[in-house]
Design a protein around this motif. Sequence first.
Motif, PDB file in Angstrom:
ATOM      1  N   HIS A   6       0.841  -1.199   0.000  1.00 13.16           N
ATOM      2  CA  HIS A   6       0.000   0.000   0.000  1.00 13.16           C
ATOM      3  C   HIS A   6       0.879   1.252   0.000  1.00 13.16           C
ATOM      4  O   HIS A   6       0.573   2.237  -0.681  1.00 13.16           O
ATOM      5  CB  HIS A   6      -0.955   0.016   1.195  1.00 13.16           C
ATOM      6  N   ARG A   7       1.966   1.214   0.756  1.00 13.04           N
ATOM      7  CA  ARG A   7       2.883   2.363   0.783  1.00 13.04           C
ATOM      8  C   ARG A   7       3.518   2.556  -0.603  1.00 13.04           C
ATOM      9  O   ARG A   7       3.654   3.699  -1.055  1.00 13.04           O
ATOM     10  CB  ARG A   7       3.963   2.173   1.846  1.00 13.04           C
ATOM     11  N   GLU A  13       1.040   4.350  -2.615  1.00  9.96           N
ATOM     12  CA  GLU A  13       0.998   5.769  -2.225  1.00  9.96           C
ATOM     13  C   GLU A  13       2.148   6.539  -2.859  1.00  9.96           C
ATOM     14  O   GLU A  13       1.975   7.676  -3.329  1.00  9.96           O
ATOM     15  CB  GLU A  13       1.079   5.900  -0.697  1.00  9.96           C
ATOM     16  N   GLU A  55       1.434   7.141  -6.454  1.00 10.96           N
ATOM     17  CA  GLU A  55       0.495   8.254  -6.619  1.00 10.96           C
ATOM     18  C   GLU A  55       1.204   9.590  -6.425  1.00 10.96           C
ATOM     19  O   GLU A  55       0.933  10.563  -7.139  1.00 10.96           O
ATOM     20  CB  GLU A  55      -0.694   8.127  -5.675  1.00 10.96           C
ATOM     21  N   SER A  84       5.510  -0.897  -6.505  1.00 17.53           N
ATOM     22  CA  SER A  84       4.185  -0.888  -7.132  1.00 17.53           C
ATOM     23  C   SER A  84       4.163  -1.677  -8.430  1.00 17.53           C
ATOM     24  O   SER A  84       3.126  -2.218  -8.805  1.00 17.53           O
ATOM     25  CB  SER A  84       3.736   0.555  -7.388  1.00 17.53           C
ATOM     26  N   LYS A  87      -5.513  -0.884  -8.401  1.00 15.95           N
ATOM     27  CA  LYS A  87      -5.142   0.468  -7.953  1.00 15.95           C
ATOM     28  C   LYS A  87      -3.979   1.002  -8.779  1.00 15.95           C
ATOM     29  O   LYS A  87      -3.951   2.177  -9.142  1.00 15.95           O
ATOM     30  CB  LYS A  87      -4.767   0.459  -6.471  1.00 15.95           C
TER      31      LYS A  87
END
Length: 162
Positions: A15-16, A19, A22, A85, A151
Motif C-alpha cells: 500500500h505504501r 501511495e 500516486e 508498485s 489500484k
Amino acid sequence: MIKEGIYLDNERYLHRAIELAEAALNKGNEPFGSLLVDIKGSILFEDFNRISSGDATEHPEIAIAKWAATHLTPEERKTSIVFTSGEHCPMCATAHALVGLDKIVYVSSSNQLASWLEEMNVSPAPFKNLPIESVIKEANVEGPFEALSSKVKDLHCRYYQQ
C-alpha cells in the motif's frame, strides 16, 4: 510473510508503494513507487519515479540500489526486501542484482503493465518486457498481488489520460 523469524506485513508495504506511485503521478511522473524494508520491518528508504526531470533512468528502484550500496553492508542488503508498485524493468532488476539486494515483492507485473498500455493505445517501452526472473539469476520475487493491481492500473490510466 516470515523472513528469518521476523514478520513483515506485505500488504502494508505494498500500500505504501502505491501511495508513493500516486505521489509520483501527482508530480507529473509515471506512477511507480518503491521502498526498502529491513529484516525488522523498518522502512529504510523510499522513493518514487522522477523521470519528469528529463532523466529516464530516475526510477525508484535505481535510487534504492544506490542508497543500499552506500548505506548498507552486503549482509544487510541480502536480508532487506524491496516492495514496489510495479515489477522492475530490466535496468532496475540489474541494479538490484549488482548491489546484492535479495527479495522483491511487487503489486503489478510487467506483463500487466504491457497489457494496460496496449488497452490504452500507448506505445510500449523501448526495451524488451522481461520478467525479473529473466534478468536476475536465482531471483527471489513475489507478485503480482491481484487484489491491489487494479489500484496501480488506475494510476497508469490517470497518467496516460493527462
